[in-house]
Scaffold this active site. Structure first.
Site, PDB file in Angstrom:
ATOM      1  N   ASP A  21       0.836  -1.230  -0.026  1.00  0.00           N
ATOM      2  CA  ASP A  21       0.045  -0.029   0.035  1.00  0.00           C
ATOM      3  C   ASP A  21       1.045   1.233  -0.085  1.00  0.00           C
ATOM      4  O   ASP A  21       0.360   2.451  -0.003  1.00  0.00           O
ATOM      5  CB  ASP A  21      -0.900   0.107   1.269  1.00  0.00           C
ATOM      6  N   LYS A  24       3.612   0.992  -5.000  1.00  0.00           N
ATOM      7  CA  LYS A  24       4.366   0.456  -6.056  1.00  0.00           C
ATOM      8  C   LYS A  24       3.538   0.497  -7.229  1.00  0.00           C
ATOM      9  O   LYS A  24       3.972   0.702  -8.514  1.00  0.00           O
ATOM     10  CB  LYS A  24       4.711  -0.855  -5.549  1.00  0.00           C
ATOM     11  N   THR A  25       2.193   0.035  -7.195  1.00  0.00           N
ATOM     12  CA  THR A  25       1.686  -0.492  -8.347  1.00  0.00           C
ATOM     13  C   THR A  25       1.012   1.125  -9.189  1.00  0.00           C
ATOM     14  O   THR A  25       1.300   1.339 -10.429  1.00  0.00           O
ATOM     15  CB  THR A  25       0.412  -1.346  -8.297  1.00  0.00           C
ATOM     16  N   HIS A  84       2.902  -9.417  -1.243  1.00  0.00           N
ATOM     17  CA  HIS A  84       4.286  -9.586  -0.486  1.00  0.00           C
ATOM     18  C   HIS A  84       4.771 -10.903  -0.869  1.00  0.00           C
ATOM     19  O   HIS A  84       6.079 -11.053  -1.221  1.00  0.00           O
ATOM     20  CB  HIS A  84       4.006  -9.475   1.168  1.00  0.00           C
TER      21      HIS A  84
HETATM   22  P1  GDP Z   1       0.991  -1.146  -3.359  1.00  0.00           P
HETATM   23  O1  GDP Z   1       0.771  -2.011  -2.670  1.00  0.00           O
HETATM   24  O2  GDP Z   1       2.585  -0.652  -3.165  1.00  0.00           O
HETATM   25  O3  GDP Z   1       1.335  -1.725  -4.931  1.00  0.00           O
HETATM   26  O4  GDP Z   1       0.170   0.171  -3.574  1.00  0.00           O
HETATM   27  P2  GDP Z   1      -0.709   0.739  -4.460  1.00  0.00           P
HETATM   28  O5  GDP Z   1      -0.311   1.483  -5.704  1.00  0.00           O
HETATM   29  O6  GDP Z   1      -2.041  -0.196  -4.749  1.00  0.00           O
HETATM   30  O7  GDP Z   1      -1.481   2.053  -3.604  1.00  0.00           O
HETATM   31  C1  GDP Z   1      -2.018   1.929  -2.352  1.00  0.00           C
HETATM   32  C2  GDP Z   1      -3.072   2.943  -1.964  1.00  0.00           C
HETATM   33  O8  GDP Z   1      -2.582   4.039  -2.014  1.00  0.00           O
HETATM   34  C3  GDP Z   1      -3.975   3.151  -3.327  1.00  0.00           C
HETATM   35  O9  GDP Z   1      -5.451   3.346  -2.724  1.00  0.00           O
HETATM   36  C4  GDP Z   1      -3.483   4.260  -3.799  1.00  0.00           C
HETATM   37  O10 GDP Z   1      -4.654   4.926  -4.673  1.00  0.00           O
HETATM   38  C5  GDP Z   1      -2.754   5.098  -2.745  1.00  0.00           C
HETATM   39  N1  GDP Z   1      -1.679   5.829  -3.313  1.00  0.00           N
HETATM   40  C6  GDP Z   1      -0.877   5.653  -4.120  1.00  0.00           C
HETATM   41  N2  GDP Z   1      -0.238   6.731  -4.425  1.00  0.00           N
HETATM   42  C7  GDP Z   1      -0.593   7.752  -3.729  1.00  0.00           C
HETATM   43  C8  GDP Z   1      -0.192   9.166  -3.732  1.00  0.00           C
HETATM   44  O11 GDP Z   1       0.766   9.518  -4.138  1.00  0.00           O
HETATM   45  N3  GDP Z   1      -0.904   9.879  -2.762  1.00  0.00           N
HETATM   46  C9  GDP Z   1      -1.934   9.443  -2.294  1.00  0.00           C
HETATM   47  N4  GDP Z   1      -2.581  10.264  -1.372  1.00  0.00           N
HETATM   48  N5  GDP Z   1      -2.357   8.047  -2.331  1.00  0.00           N
HETATM   49  C10 GDP Z   1      -1.800   7.144  -3.286  1.00  0.00           C
HETATM   50 MG    MG Z   2       0.562  -3.449  -5.853  1.00  0.00          MG
END
Ligand code: GDP
Ligand code: MG
Length: 393
Positions: A21, A24-25, A84
């Site tokens: 979260d 990354k994606t 993960h």
């Molecule tokens: P991952 O698990 O690392 O791949 O994370 P995701 O890309 O799925 O992002 C997790 C959550 O964080 C999602 O609800 C995204 O919309 C939110 N998110 C990602 N980047 C940002 C950002 O730059 N700002 C904010 N406020 N939310 C973000």
């Molecule tokens: Mg992801």
């Protein structure tokens, strides 16, 4: 006139790592969005990346998206994993060997357990260069960003990376993805790509390091002697130079009498080339597939190693039962397999779907280097995969 090969941009494999979260994606999608504007990528949406197909990599099911894009400097293959467990499997099995990684850290959270776990794995699999993207800059003020940067630089140093000099970029992947052209939006993605282009070196075949060639095959040439066949992994092989043949408890000294590539003789061959090597004074009965040809006194035979190992879950075709110490099975690595024993620390057990530190005892001494991947199989199916983290002489 340039050849076709010279017109191609150099290639680099990278990927996003970091805590769940942290974005990354979102960042992966944002990179393709920003580059599409410049004609250097096809936009891949968040949902397409997260719906990555299941991949069969060496018998292990890994969910991973491989996204292609390019900058003015290089072409990239970028790996993003949904969960993960997929990162663990992907990195431990070496399914997509990364030349460098983008560490994504959510500014509102700072470093978290999976940030550390991915860094540890990155170090173990030989990733040297990390570029940091401190994400969610829209959610915190500048002082927090600076604090997170300090903390991450320190963490990188703790894990043996160059935390003092690696590029750290502040941004918001979500803003960039939704078309924001500000400093923390699109501009941050361009800064990140520039940092990747310049900080992560194009992988090069190491032709200067000590010679290393795993043996794939061997045969006798009547009247001449024993020939071993393989691809040179590292270094330069020179005709008439001294070499060693190592493996299966054995060590032989020899000399390179001849080097052949596609049936022609050469005075030398470089890393990446597939060669046949005529060895002086080595009997064919002493050669086995999986032995190593190397520069004298550069590699060590051992049968005691420490490793980080992932035990496949039942759903992945793995064992139904947990694994305990004194487990004996065939271990597969490079071009060889032999029986080996696994012991767990503090006589713990490892559950299917878990990973942990193990001790490996090979029934015969082999050359295994830090970062070398291996698998264990039971009745032809992979039940565990791992990487060597330590050797005991
Ligand atoms: P991952 O698990 O690392 O791949 O994370 P995701 O890309 O799925 O992002 C997790 C959550 O964080 C999602 O609800 C995204 O919309 C939110 N998110 C990602 N980047 C940002 C950002 O730059 N700002 C904010 N406020 N939310 C973000
Ligand atoms: Mg992801």
């Amino acid at each position: 006139e340039k050849s076709n090969q010279e017109n191609l941009k150099p290639h680099c494999n990278i990927g996003t790592i970091g805590h769940v979260d942290h974005g990354k994606t979102t960042l992966t999608a944002a990179i393709t969005k920003v580059l599409e504007k410049r004609g250097l990528a096809n936009f891949t949406s968040y949902d397409e990346i997260d719906k990555a197909p299941e991949e069969k990599a060496r018998g292990i099911t890994i969910n991973a998206a491989h996204i292609g894009y390019e900058t003015s400097k290089r072409t990239y293959a970028h790996t993003d994993c949904p969960g993960h467990a997929d990162y663990i499997k992907n990195m431990i099995s070496g399914a997509s060997q990364m030349d460098g990684s983008i560490l994504v850290v959510g500014a509102d959270d700072g470093q978290m357990p999976q940030t550390r776990e991915h860094l540890l794995l990155a170090k173990q699999v030989g990733i040297d260069k990390i570029v940091v993207y401190i994400n969610k800059a829209d959610k915190v003020d500048n002082e927090i960003l600076e604090l997170v940067e300090l903390e991450v630089r320190e963490l990188l140093c703790d894990f043996g990376f160059d935390g003092g000099n690696c590029p750290v970029i502040y941004g918001s992947a979500l803003k960039a993805l939704t078309g924001d052209e500000s400093e923390i939006g699109e501009q941050s993605i361009l800064k990140l790509l520039d940092a990747i282009d310049n900080y992560i070196p194009t992988p090069q075949r190491d032709v200067n390091g000590p010679l290393l060639m795993p043996i794939d095959n061997f045969f006798t040439v009547p009247g001449r002697g024993s020939v071993v066949v393989g691809t040179i992994k590292r270094g330069t092989m020179v005709k008439n130079s001294d070499i060693e043949l190592l493996g299966f408890d054995q060590k032989f000294k020899s000399t390179v009498s001849d080097i052949q590539i596609f049936k022609k003789s050469y005075n030398k061959a470089l890393a990446g080339e597939n060669v046949g090597v005529l060895l002086r004074n080595i009997k064919i009965k002493n050669i086995q597939r999986g032995m190593l040809l190397c520069a004298p006194n550069t590699e060590t035979l051992s049968n005691h190693f420490e490793a980080n190992m992932y035990l496949l879950s039942k759903a992945e075709g793995g064992r139904k039962l947990p694994l305990a110490s004194k487990y004996i099975q065939q271990i597969y690595s490079r071009t060889w397999c032999i029986p080996a024993r696994i012991d767990l620390e503090n006589s713990q057990i490892l559950m299917p779907g878990d990973h942990g530190k193990v001790r490996i005892t090979l029934f015969k001494k082999m050359v295994m280097s830090i970062g070398q991947p291996f698998t264990f199989r039971e009745q032809g199916t992979t039940v565990a995969t791992g990487i060597i983290t330590k050797r005991f002489d």
